[in-house]
Design an enzyme around this catalytic site. Structure first.
Site, PDB file in Angstrom:
ATOM      1  N   GLY A   4       0.809  -1.219   0.000  1.00 51.62           N
ATOM      2  CA  GLY A   4       0.000   0.000   0.000  1.00 51.62           C
ATOM      3  C   GLY A   4       0.841   1.267   0.000  1.00 51.62           C
ATOM      4  O   GLY A   4       0.631   2.156  -0.830  1.00 51.62           O
ATOM      5  N   ALA A  33       8.542  -2.872   4.174  1.00 52.34           N
ATOM      6  CA  ALA A  33       7.936  -4.203   4.351  1.00 52.34           C
ATOM      7  C   ALA A  33       7.415  -4.332   5.774  1.00 52.34           C
ATOM      8  O   ALA A  33       8.148  -4.071   6.734  1.00 52.34           O
ATOM      9  CB  ALA A  33       8.967  -5.294   4.072  1.00 52.34           C
ATOM     10  N   ILE A  48       4.107  -6.379   8.339  1.00 47.87           N
ATOM     11  CA  ILE A  48       2.875  -7.161   8.459  1.00 47.87           C
ATOM     12  C   ILE A  48       2.219  -6.869   9.816  1.00 47.87           C
ATOM     13  O   ILE A  48       2.878  -6.363  10.725  1.00 47.87           O
ATOM     14  CB  ILE A  48       3.153  -8.686   8.369  1.00 47.87           C
ATOM     15  CG1 ILE A  48       4.111  -9.152   9.483  1.00 47.87           C
ATOM     16  CG2 ILE A  48       3.702  -9.056   6.992  1.00 47.87           C
ATOM     17  CD1 ILE A  48       4.170 -10.665   9.645  1.00 47.87           C
ATOM     18  N   GLY A  62      -4.117  -4.397  20.951  1.00 45.13           N
ATOM     19  CA  GLY A  62      -4.047  -5.534  20.022  1.00 45.13           C
ATOM     20  C   GLY A  62      -2.784  -5.588  19.193  1.00 45.13           C
ATOM     21  O   GLY A  62      -2.685  -6.388  18.259  1.00 45.13           O
ATOM     22  N   TYR A 113       3.422  -5.560  16.981  1.00 46.60           N
ATOM     23  CA  TYR A 113       3.649  -4.525  15.962  1.00 46.60           C
ATOM     24  C   TYR A 113       4.217  -3.245  16.598  1.00 46.60           C
ATOM     25  O   TYR A 113       5.171  -2.654  16.098  1.00 46.60           O
ATOM     26  CB  TYR A 113       2.312  -4.256  15.274  1.00 46.60           C
ATOM     27  CG  TYR A 113       2.344  -3.335  14.077  1.00 46.60           C
ATOM     28  CD1 TYR A 113       2.584  -3.830  12.801  1.00 46.60           C
ATOM     29  CD2 TYR A 113       2.065  -1.975  14.215  1.00 46.60           C
ATOM     30  CE1 TYR A 113       2.561  -2.986  11.695  1.00 46.60           C
ATOM     31  CE2 TYR A 113       2.044  -1.136  13.123  1.00 46.60           C
ATOM     32  CZ  TYR A 113       2.286  -1.645  11.861  1.00 46.60           C
ATOM     33  OH  TYR A 113       2.268  -0.809  10.764  1.00 46.60           O
ATOM     34  N   PRO A 152       4.039   6.816   9.713  1.00 50.25           N
ATOM     35  CA  PRO A 152       2.703   7.101   9.181  1.00 50.25           C
ATOM     36  C   PRO A 152       1.631   6.834  10.226  1.00 50.25           C
ATOM     37  O   PRO A 152       1.760   5.928  11.057  1.00 50.25           O
ATOM     38  CB  PRO A 152       2.553   6.104   8.023  1.00 50.25           C
ATOM     39  CG  PRO A 152       3.931   5.604   7.738  1.00 50.25           C
ATOM     40  CD  PRO A 152       4.671   5.682   9.035  1.00 50.25           C
ATOM     41  N   GLY A 153       0.579   7.595  10.157  1.00 44.94           N
ATOM     42  CA  GLY A 153      -0.635   7.273  10.889  1.00 44.94           C
ATOM     43  C   GLY A 153      -1.486   6.346  10.038  1.00 44.94           C
ATOM     44  O   GLY A 153      -0.984   5.640   9.161  1.00 44.94           O
TER      45      GLY A 153
HETATM   46  N1  CAA Z   1      -9.572  -0.234  23.502  1.00 38.58           N
HETATM   47  C1  CAA Z   1     -10.056  -0.738  24.646  1.00 38.58           C
HETATM   48  N2  CAA Z   1     -10.698  -1.914  24.733  1.00 38.58           N
HETATM   49  C2  CAA Z   1     -10.879  -2.585  23.610  1.00 38.58           C
HETATM   50  C3  CAA Z   1     -10.413  -2.109  22.359  1.00 38.58           C
HETATM   51  C4  CAA Z   1      -9.756  -0.866  22.339  1.00 38.58           C
HETATM   52  N3  CAA Z   1      -9.293  -0.333  21.203  1.00 38.58           N
HETATM   53  N4  CAA Z   1     -10.726  -3.015  21.409  1.00 38.58           N
HETATM   54  C5  CAA Z   1     -11.366  -4.056  22.040  1.00 38.58           C
HETATM   55  N5  CAA Z   1     -11.460  -3.772  23.347  1.00 38.58           N
HETATM   56  C6  CAA Z   1     -12.020  -4.620  24.414  1.00 38.58           C
HETATM   57  C7  CAA Z   1     -13.200  -5.416  23.896  1.00 38.58           C
HETATM   58  O1  CAA Z   1     -14.354  -4.648  24.027  1.00 38.58           O
HETATM   59  C8  CAA Z   1     -13.182  -6.642  24.814  1.00 38.58           C
HETATM   60  O2  CAA Z   1     -13.702  -6.286  26.035  1.00 38.58           O
HETATM   61  P1  CAA Z   1     -14.400  -7.421  26.973  1.00 38.58           P
HETATM   62  O3  CAA Z   1     -13.364  -8.477  27.227  1.00 38.58           O
HETATM   63  O4  CAA Z   1     -14.787  -6.632  28.183  1.00 38.58           O
HETATM   64  O5  CAA Z   1     -15.570  -7.910  26.160  1.00 38.58           O
HETATM   65  C9  CAA Z   1     -11.673  -6.868  25.030  1.00 38.58           C
HETATM   66  O6  CAA Z   1     -11.052  -5.606  24.779  1.00 38.58           O
HETATM   67  C10 CAA Z   1     -11.066  -7.950  24.135  1.00 38.58           C
HETATM   68  O7  CAA Z   1     -11.494  -7.715  22.830  1.00 38.58           O
HETATM   69  P2  CAA Z   1     -11.410  -8.808  21.722  1.00 38.58           P
HETATM   70  O8  CAA Z   1     -11.706 -10.156  22.274  1.00 38.58           O
HETATM   71  O9  CAA Z   1     -12.160  -8.302  20.546  1.00 38.58           O
HETATM   72  O10 CAA Z   1      -9.852  -8.781  21.424  1.00 38.58           O
HETATM   73  P3  CAA Z   1      -9.084  -9.511  20.262  1.00 38.58           P
HETATM   74  O11 CAA Z   1      -7.955 -10.260  20.823  1.00 38.58           O
HETATM   75  O12 CAA Z   1     -10.027 -10.225  19.346  1.00 38.58           O
HETATM   76  O13 CAA Z   1      -8.460  -8.324  19.465  1.00 38.58           O
HETATM   77  C11 CAA Z   1      -8.412  -6.629  17.891  1.00 38.58           C
HETATM   78  C12 CAA Z   1      -9.218  -7.283  18.987  1.00 38.58           C
HETATM   79  C13 CAA Z   1      -8.252  -7.583  16.715  1.00 38.58           C
HETATM   80  C14 CAA Z   1      -7.035  -6.214  18.361  1.00 38.58           C
HETATM   81  C15 CAA Z   1      -9.213  -5.411  17.496  1.00 38.58           C
HETATM   82  O14 CAA Z   1      -9.381  -4.599  18.631  1.00 38.58           O
HETATM   83  C16 CAA Z   1      -8.527  -4.619  16.418  1.00 38.58           C
HETATM   84  O15 CAA Z   1      -8.476  -4.990  15.261  1.00 38.58           O
HETATM   85  N6  CAA Z   1      -8.020  -3.437  16.809  1.00 38.58           N
HETATM   86  C17 CAA Z   1      -7.356  -2.538  15.875  1.00 38.58           C
HETATM   87  C18 CAA Z   1      -5.904  -2.751  15.919  1.00 38.58           C
HETATM   88  C19 CAA Z   1      -5.286  -1.742  15.006  1.00 38.58           C
HETATM   89  O16 CAA Z   1      -5.485  -0.542  15.089  1.00 38.58           O
HETATM   90  N7  CAA Z   1      -4.472  -2.228  14.094  1.00 38.58           N
HETATM   91  C20 CAA Z   1      -3.840  -1.350  13.175  1.00 38.58           C
HETATM   92  C21 CAA Z   1      -3.671  -2.078  11.867  1.00 38.58           C
HETATM   93  S1  CAA Z   1      -3.142  -0.962  10.603  1.00 38.58           S
HETATM   94  C22 CAA Z   1      -1.582  -0.626  11.013  1.00 38.58           C
HETATM   95  O17 CAA Z   1      -0.990  -1.180  11.886  1.00 38.58           O
HETATM   96  C23 CAA Z   1      -0.948   0.449  10.161  1.00 38.58           C
HETATM   97  C24 CAA Z   1      -0.346   1.499  11.020  1.00 38.58           C
HETATM   98  O18 CAA Z   1       0.839   1.443  11.236  1.00 38.58           O
HETATM   99  C25 CAA Z   1      -1.167   2.604  11.515  1.00 38.58           C
END
Ligand code: CAA
Length: 248
Positions: free
Chosen positions: A14, A90, A92, A150, A154, A184-185
Site C-alpha cells: 500500500g 515491508a 505485516i 491488540g 507490531y 505514518p498514521g
Molecule cells: N480499547 C479498549 N478496549 C478494547 C479495544 C480498544 N481499542 N478493542 C477491544 N477492546 C475490548 C473489547 O471490548 C473486549 O472487552 P471485553 O473483554 O470486556 O468484552 C476486550 O477488549 C477484548 O477484545 P477482543 O476479544 O475483541 O480482542 P481480540 O484479541 O479479538 O483483538 C483486535 C481485537 C483484533 C485487536 C481489534 O481490537 C482490532 O483490530 N483493533 C485494531 C488494531 C489496530 O489498530 N491495528 C492497526 C492495523 S493498521 C496498522 O498497523 C498500520 C499502522 O501502522 C497505523
C-alpha cells in the site's frame, strides 16, 4: 551523474507502491522488492507502474531471513547497480491482544518488521559507506509511538525501528549516509482496510484531520528524506499522521 538506485522493500504494498512512484518521478531507478509469492499483486503492480517503463522494476525478496535477504540484495545490485537509497516499507500485522497472542504471531511480526530492517541495512550499509553516500528511510508507525490495543508485537517492532534508526544514524553520520524513520498514521491501505469496520470508524473519528492519510502523503516525505540535499537530516523521525499523535 547517473541516476541513484533505490530499493524499496514492501515495494508492491500500500505505501511501498506509492513510494516507488514518487522516487521514480524524482529521477531514481527503483527496485520494488517484495515476496514473489504475491503473484497476483505483482501482476497488478506491474500494470500500475507501466507508465514508468524500466525506471521501476520488481525483484523478489524475503526480508525476514538473513541469508536469503543478503543473497537477494546481492543479485539486485548485480542487475541494477549499487543501492544508494534503501526504504524499508515491508511490514505485516498479526493483531490480537497479548493474552491470545501465539509465539508465532509475535515472532513473525518481529522477524519481518524489525528483523527485516537489520537484514537489509546489514546488506547495503557497507557499500554505502565505501561510496560515501546513502539514504536509509525506515517506515515505522504512529503505533510505535503510542502503542495500540491488540498490537504488542507490531508496536514493539515499530518502536524498535526508531532506536535502530537513531543508533545506525550515529554510526554512519560521518560517511555521507543518513538514517531516518517516517511514522505514518492510519492511511488508505489494504492493511487499514482489514481492521474491523467498527474499530476503524472509531480510529478515523480520533484523527484531527478527519480522514485517513493518502499513501502519496507518506511517499512525498520519504522522497524528501532521500534527496541528495537532505544530508543534514539524520536520526530523525517524521510523523505523518493527521494530528493523531502530537509530540515535540
Ligand atoms: N480499547 C479498549 N478496549 C478494547 C479495544 C480498544 N481499542 N478493542 C477491544 N477492546 C475490548 C473489547 O471490548 C473486549 O472487552 P471485553 O473483554 O470486556 O468484552 C476486550 O477488549 C477484548 O477484545 P477482543 O476479544 O475483541 O480482542 P481480540 O484479541 O479479538 O483483538 C483486535 C481485537 C483484533 C485487536 C481489534 O481490537 C482490532 O483490530 N483493533 C485494531 C488494531 C489496530 O489498530 N491495528 C492497526 C492495523 S493498521 C496498522 O498497523 C498500520 C499502522 O501502522 C497505523
Amino acid at each position: 551523474m547517473s541516476k541513484r538506485v533505490a530499493l524499496v522493500t514492501g515495494g508492491i504494498g500500500g505505501l511501498g507502491t506509492e513510494i516507488c512512484k514518487y522516487l521514480a518521478r524524482s529521477g531514481r531507478r527503483v527496485v520494488a522488492a517484495d515476496l514473489a509469492s504475491r503473484a497476483e499483486r505483482v501482476t497488478e503492480f506491474r500494470k500500475e507502474v507501466a507508465e514508468f517503463g524500466n525506471l521501476i522494476q520488481f525483484e523478489p525478496i524475503n526480508v525476514g531471513d538473513f541469508d536469503t535477504c543478503a543473497a537477494a540484495i546481492k543479485a539486485i545490485e548485480a542487475n541494477h547497480g549499487a543501492i544508494d537509497i534503501l526504504v524499508n516499507a515491508a511490514g505485516i500485522t498479526r493483531d490480537t491482544t497479548l493474552r491470545k497472542m501465539s509465539p508465532q504471531q509475535w515472532n513473525d511480526v518481529l522477524a519481518i518488521n524489525l528483523g527485516g530492517v537489520f537484514n537489509t541495512c546489514r546488506a547495503v550499509v557497507e557499500g554505502m559507506i565505501e561510496r560515501g553516500f546513502g539514504r536509509i528511510v525506515n517506515i515505522s508507525s504512529v503505533n510505535g509511538q503510542t502503542g495500540q490495543f491488540g498490537q504488542t508485537n507490531y508496536s514493539a517492532a515499530k518502536a524498535g525501528m526508531h532506536g535502530f534508526s537513531m543508533a545506525l544514524a550515529r554510526e554512519v553520520a560521518r560517511k555521507g549516509v543518513t538514517v531516518n524513520s517516517v511514522s505514518p498514521g492510519y492511511c488508505r491501505t489494504a492493511m487499514v482496510a482489514a481492521i474491523p469496520e467498527n474499530v476503524r470508524s472509531q480510529i478515523i473519528a480520533a484523527i484531527p484531520v478527519g480522514r485517513l492519510g493518502e499513501p502519496s502523503e507518506i511517499a512525498r516525505v520519504v522522497d524528501f528524506l532521500c534527496a541528495d540535499e537532505s544530508g543534514f537530516i539524520t536520526g530523525a523521525n517524521i510523523p505523518v499522521n493527521g494530528g493523531y499523535f502530537m509530540d515535540f
